[in-house]
Write an enzyme that holds these catalytic residues in place. Sequence first.
Site, short mmCIF file in Angstrom:
data_model
loop_
_atom_site.label_atom_id
_atom_site.label_comp_id
_atom_site.label_asym_id
_atom_site.label_seq_id
_atom_site.Cartn_x
_atom_site.Cartn_y
_atom_site.Cartn_z
N ASP A 30 60.79 41.88 0.31
CA ASP A 30 60.29 43.00 1.11
C ASP A 30 60.19 44.23 0.20
OD1 ASP A 30 60.22 45.28 3.00
OD2 ASP A 30 60.61 43.76 4.52
N ILE A 31 59.07 44.95 0.32
CA ILE A 31 58.85 46.10 -0.57
C ILE A 31 59.56 47.37 -0.08
CG2 ILE A 31 56.74 45.36 -1.75
CD1 ILE A 31 55.17 47.04 0.32
N GLN A 93 57.98 45.80 15.64
CA GLN A 93 57.25 44.85 14.78
C GLN A 93 56.05 45.61 14.25
OE1 GLN A 93 55.75 41.19 16.58
NE2 GLN A 93 54.99 40.43 14.61
N HIS A 99 57.36 36.85 10.92
CA HIS A 99 58.16 36.84 9.68
C HIS A 99 59.64 36.95 10.04
CE1 HIS A 99 56.86 40.96 10.57
NE2 HIS A 99 58.03 41.36 10.10
N HIS A 101 63.20 38.14 8.57
CA HIS A 101 63.86 38.93 7.52
C HIS A 101 65.20 38.27 7.17
CE1 HIS A 101 61.59 42.85 8.18
NE2 HIS A 101 61.38 42.29 9.35
P1 AMP Z 1 58.56 44.38 10.84
O1 AMP Z 1 57.14 44.02 11.26
O2 AMP Z 1 59.01 45.68 11.44
O3 AMP Z 1 59.54 43.26 11.11
O4 AMP Z 1 58.60 44.62 9.30
C1 AMP Z 1 57.56 44.36 8.43
C2 AMP Z 1 58.16 44.32 7.05
O5 AMP Z 1 57.15 43.95 6.14
C3 AMP Z 1 58.74 45.66 6.58
O6 AMP Z 1 60.10 45.48 6.24
C4 AMP Z 1 57.87 46.00 5.37
O7 AMP Z 1 58.60 46.62 4.36
C5 AMP Z 1 57.37 44.64 4.94
N1 AMP Z 1 56.11 44.65 4.21
C6 AMP Z 1 54.95 45.21 4.62
N2 AMP Z 1 53.98 44.98 3.69
C7 AMP Z 1 54.56 44.26 2.70
C8 AMP Z 1 54.08 43.73 1.46
N3 AMP Z 1 52.83 43.89 1.06
N4 AMP Z 1 54.95 43.05 0.68
C9 AMP Z 1 56.23 42.88 1.07
N5 AMP Z 1 56.74 43.37 2.22
C10 AMP Z 1 55.92 44.05 3.03
#
Ligand code: AMP
Length: 141
Positions: A30-31, A93, A99, A101
Amino acid sequence: MEDCIFCKIVKGEIPCTKVYENDDVLAFADINPIRDGHTLIIPKVHAENIWEISGESLTAIHLASRKVAAAMKKALEPEGIAFVQLNGRGVNQIVMHYHLHLVPRPKGAPELPLTGWEMIPGDMEKIKEIADDIAGAVQIA
Ligand code: AMP
Ligand code: ZN
């Protein structure tokens, strides 16, 4: 799905820091890590959330998550690892591609925001009423 950022990662159109991959899933860093080692596991086939994802993809994600969690345990020796998975904008989300985590708590790092909730006993009548509503809506497969 064309506009989906995680589908673009699967296709290699956007780079990622890969941790693990097999025919069905991809795991990458995760970035915006909550803690060092924060990793996402996604199905290669697009599905938005828990209501959409196929049983096959879900199984593949969870089998892969066990493999990645074992690797994290070995590589990082964390205090523990939280699995977090959000469904719907109402629970924040952000990326609408399923996804999971994997968030390790490294030794000495602060407690994770999600794991420190206060234990306040609930009203047992209300708990039963709501559980009955959910139980009544369970579909027999
Ligand atoms: P969520 O949809 O709230 O469960 O979280 C989406 C997650 O995706 C967040 O923690 C972001 O940091 C992560 N994220 C979004 N774009 C990227 C990317 N290009 N590479 C890695 N992680 C990502
Ligand atoms: Zn997608």
